[in-house]
Design a protein around this motif. Structure first.
Motif, PDB file in Angstrom:
ATOM      1  N   THR A 138       0.916  -0.961  -0.173  1.00 14.43           N
ATOM      2  CA  THR A 138       0.063  -0.025   0.235  1.00 14.43           C
ATOM      3  C   THR A 138       0.872   1.086   0.058  1.00 14.43           C
ATOM      4  N   ASN A 139       0.259   2.231  -0.274  1.00 16.64           N
ATOM      5  CA  ASN A 139       0.802   3.711  -0.357  1.00 16.64           C
ATOM      6  C   ASN A 139       0.558   4.339   0.920  1.00 16.64           C
ATOM      7  N   THR A 140       0.834   3.603   1.888  1.00 15.20           N
ATOM      8  CA  THR A 140       0.671   4.239   3.373  1.00 15.20           C
ATOM      9  C   THR A 140       1.884   4.227   4.251  1.00 15.20           C
ATOM     10  N   ILE A 141       1.673   4.948   5.384  1.00 17.85           N
ATOM     11  CA  ILE A 141       2.658   4.489   6.529  1.00 17.85           C
ATOM     12  C   ILE A 141       1.958   4.054   7.717  1.00 17.85           C
ATOM     13  N   PRO A 142       2.228   2.823   8.193  1.00 18.85           N
ATOM     14  CA  PRO A 142       3.333   1.899   7.879  1.00 18.85           C
ATOM     15  C   PRO A 142       2.652   1.383   6.241  1.00 18.85           C
ATOM     16  N   ARG A 143       3.621   0.779   5.514  1.00 21.60           N
ATOM     17  CA  ARG A 143       3.121  -0.010   4.244  1.00 21.60           C
ATOM     18  C   ARG A 143       2.339  -1.478   4.771  1.00 21.60           C
ATOM     19  N   ASN A 144       1.400  -1.819   3.953  1.00 25.32           N
ATOM     20  CA  ASN A 144       0.921  -3.121   4.226  1.00 25.32           C
ATOM     21  C   ASN A 144       0.969  -4.172   2.956  1.00 25.32           C
ATOM     22  N   ASN A 145       1.069  -5.236   3.210  1.00 25.68           N
ATOM     23  CA  ASN A 145       1.189  -6.000   1.977  1.00 25.68           C
ATOM     24  C   ASN A 145      -0.194  -6.254   1.379  1.00 25.68           C
ATOM     25  N   ILE A 146      -0.141  -6.491   0.241  1.00 24.46           N
ATOM     26  CA  ILE A 146      -1.446  -6.696  -0.565  1.00 24.46           C
ATOM     27  C   ILE A 146      -1.033  -8.080  -1.479  1.00 24.46           C
ATOM     28  N   GLY A 147      -2.091  -8.650  -1.453  1.00 20.40           N
ATOM     29  CA  GLY A 147      -2.239 -10.047  -2.236  1.00 20.40           C
ATOM     30  C   GLY A 147      -1.192 -11.103  -1.768  1.00 20.40           C
ATOM     31  N   THR A 148      -0.836 -11.292  -0.863  1.00 19.76           N
ATOM     32  CA  THR A 148       0.352 -12.194  -0.257  1.00 19.76           C
ATOM     33  C   THR A 148      -0.050 -13.517  -0.665  1.00 19.76           C
ATOM     34  N   GLU A 149       0.724 -14.461  -1.421  1.00 19.65           N
ATOM     35  CA  GLU A 149       0.185 -15.643  -2.024  1.00 19.65           C
ATOM     36  C   GLU A 149       1.381 -16.627  -1.888  1.00 19.65           C
ATOM     37  N   ALA A 150       1.486 -17.892  -2.078  1.00 22.58           N
ATOM     38  CA  ALA A 150       2.502 -19.047  -2.033  1.00 22.58           C
ATOM     39  C   ALA A 150       2.765 -18.912  -3.567  1.00 22.58           C
ATOM     40  N   TYR A 151       4.120 -18.805  -3.817  1.00 18.20           N
ATOM     41  CA  TYR A 151       4.549 -19.161  -5.002  1.00 18.20           C
ATOM     42  C   TYR A 151       5.934 -20.005  -5.144  1.00 18.20           C
ATOM     43  N   SER A 152       6.012 -20.808  -6.158  1.00 17.99           N
ATOM     44  CA  SER A 152       7.203 -21.505  -6.506  1.00 17.99           C
ATOM     45  C   SER A 152       8.336 -20.527  -6.945  1.00 17.99           C
ATOM     46  N   VAL A 153       9.522 -20.495  -6.431  1.00 17.68           N
ATOM     47  CA  VAL A 153      10.495 -19.486  -6.824  1.00 17.68           C
ATOM     48  C   VAL A 153      11.563 -20.683  -7.661  1.00 17.68           C
TER      49      VAL A 153
END
Length: 229
Positions: A176-191
């Motif tokens: 997010t564009n805030t203070i503090p910043r917050n995560n958006i759309g956290t998801e499990a990924y294969s790296v």
């Protein structure tokens, strides 16, 4: 599929593991989506709320090593008025992994977004402020659809529904564009690192597009992103 390909290079890069704040600092082999979108914001000089963004990227590096880094830990005070940093700072030394001689290939279809990379507003970095990056080239390319995805590497792909080999990490898509910043759309990924082999997958729902990078075929996965409120 016609798309624009932006090639960015840097001598070093480091992509922090989520939730690792102190102690040994390893690096992800591929930047998360949030890092690539951060580059786009830096180039644009503003925060962009993307709607129906189609984004693909490929990342490779020559070597991985560990270096000593000095950090400064600042004490937080919490008076009645709120929490604020004190004037006291304590130095410490940590081990940090970094990647050497890196190249990031970004694929975008929106020409208005591509234009930001012709003359970036802020400096581009691949990780820390010292990991300065340079835009090497911008060109329009034609990618061919490929559902076998035998050469899918140097990318992150959603784990659920695809179950590709690779290191599994929960990564944010944006902040997010805030203070503090917050995560958006956290998801499990294969790296999946660029050194991966035999990544072919039988899931016909995984759609990729093939590009020729350094005279080798690489299958590019495109993320469909929407952060509009």
């Amino acid at each position: 599929m016609k798309t624009f390909r932006i090639i960015i290079s840097s001598w070093t890069a480091s992509f922090r593991y989520p939730n690792l704040i102190s102690g040994y600092q390893p690096t992800l082999d591929v930047p998360p989506i949030s890092t690539v979108l951060g580059l786009l914001n830096a180039a644009a000089g503003k925060y962009i709320e993307h709607s129906q963004l189609k984004l693909g990227y490929y990342f490779e590096y020559e070597a991985k090593a560990t270096d000593l880094e000095t950090i400064y830990q600042i004490e937080l005070k919490t008076p009645r008025a709120g929490t604020f940093p004190s004037n006291l700072a304590k130095s410490n030394i940590i081990n940090r992994e970094f990647l050497y001689n890196c190249q990031l290939y970004i694929y975008l279809q929106d020409e208005d977004l591509v234009k930001y990379f012709w003359k970036p507003y802020f400096s581009l970095v691949l990780g820390r402020s010292s990991d300065l990056a340079t835009v090497n080239s911008i060109e329009e390319v034609e990618l061919l659809e490929n559902r076998l995805s035998e050469n899918l590497k140097g990318q992150i792909v959603p784990y659920n529904g695809n179950y590709l080999p690779g290191e599994i990490q929960a990564l944010p898509k944006y902040f997010t564009n805030t203070i503090p910043r917050n995560n958006i759309g956290t998801e499990a990924y294969s790296v999946i690192p660029s050194s991966a082999r035999n990544t072919g997958n039988d899931n016909a729902n995984l759609e990729t597009y093939t590009d020729i990078i350094n005279e080798k075929e690489v299958d590019i996965y495109f993320h469909d992103l929407n952060f509009a409120k």
